[in-house]
Design an enzyme around this catalytic site. Structure first.
Site, PDB file in Angstrom:
ATOM      1  CB  SER A  78      -3.647  -0.946  -8.775  1.00 32.16           C
ATOM      2  OG  SER A  78      -3.940  -0.347  -7.521  1.00 32.16           O
ATOM      3  CE1 TYR A 119      -3.745  -5.915  -6.747  1.00 30.11           C
ATOM      4  CE2 TYR A 119      -3.214  -3.731  -5.896  1.00 30.11           C
ATOM      5  CZ  TYR A 119      -4.002  -4.554  -6.678  1.00 30.11           C
ATOM      6  OH  TYR A 119      -5.040  -4.024  -7.401  1.00 30.11           O
TER       7      TYR A 119
END
Length: 266
Positions: free
Chosen positions: A156, A170
């Protein structure tokens, strides 16, 4: 140079985790020049057997490739090994492994629960290592230095930056995943396997849906090319990394974000 076969993935055997929704479904789904429509044999895995079956049936019906569902809860190590054992019943090798399964959790720092941090790190980082490790016999069964198999980890852009949301676990997991990819690339490339990661920005996935509904216009305004990512964008990058075109790319993290990481406006 054989341009015709440069991006050819016909008859390759592919495993996509988290393949029943979001980025994983975008990767496996039938669009022009993507895996199933390009003639690959794609195994998709997620926790939901029903979701896997639904996606696999729809993709296989359109062909010409094949999509096969294998449900597994990859939070559990025993499920990782069961998934690999199930594929090994039908396949002698694996050409491409796409580690896409993931989880997220957003909460204020003071109340962020330990179990949530552990869950996110476990699935997004630790189990990527576990599954890749378990798949190595399949990945190396047919590969050579001149024709390597490919591991693609879905990271990401939040692995590069401090995200605007309070997604502490995350962002940590994705940053770790990018570096794990580089480490495996450096240590394991000699086995005939290349390792790369893709760092998506804003895509119309289940994980991003609520954010895009609330802040879509603001997000688009900070993407230099002015749009959200599409299935073709992520699957096309995977096709490149899975084909002859990407065989010399090893240890890269590709920001697939329309330029949002380099956005600069005074």
């Amino acid at each position: 140079m054989d341009i015709k076969n440069l991006f050819n993935v016909k008859d390759k055997v592919v495993l996509v985790t988290g393949g029943s929704r979001g980025i994983g479904e975008m990767i496996a789904t039938v669009r022009d020049d993507l895996y199933v429509s390009a003639g690959a044999k794609v195994y998709i895995s997620s926790r939901s057997a029903e979701a896997c079956e639904k996606v696999a049936t729809a993709l296989s019906a359109k062909g010409p490739g094949q999509c096969i569902p294998v449900a597994a809860d990859l939070q559990k190590l025993e499920e990782v090994h069961r998934l690999v054992a199930e594929i090994s019943k039908h396949e002698t090798h694996l050409d491409v492994l796409i580690n896409n399964a993931g989880a997220n959790w957003a909460e204020k720092f003071d109340t962020f629960p330990d179990h949530a941090f552990e869950k996110v790190i476990n699935l997004n980082l630790k189990r990527v290592f576990s599954l890749t490790q378990a798949c190595m016999p399949l990945l190396t069964a047919k590969s050579t230095l001149d024709n390597p198999s490919s591991v693609i980890n879905i990271g990401s852009i939040d692995g590069f930056r401090a995200a605007p949301q309070m997604t502490f676990a995350y962002t940590s997991a994705k940053a770790g995943l990018h570096h794990l990819t580089r480490h495996m690339a450096g240590k394991l490339g000699e086995r005939g396997v290349v390792f790369n990661s893709i760092a998506p920005g804003a895509f119309q996935s289940k994980m991003m849906r609520e954010t895009l509904e609330k802040f879509g216009d603001s997000i688009r305004a900070k993407i230099p090319i002015g749009r959200i990512g599409t299935p073709e964008d992520v699957a096309g990058t995977c096709i490149y990394l899975s084909s002859r075109a990407g065989q010399y790319t090893n240890g890269a993290t590709i920001a697939l974000d329309g330029g949002s990481l380099v956005y600069s406006k005074l």
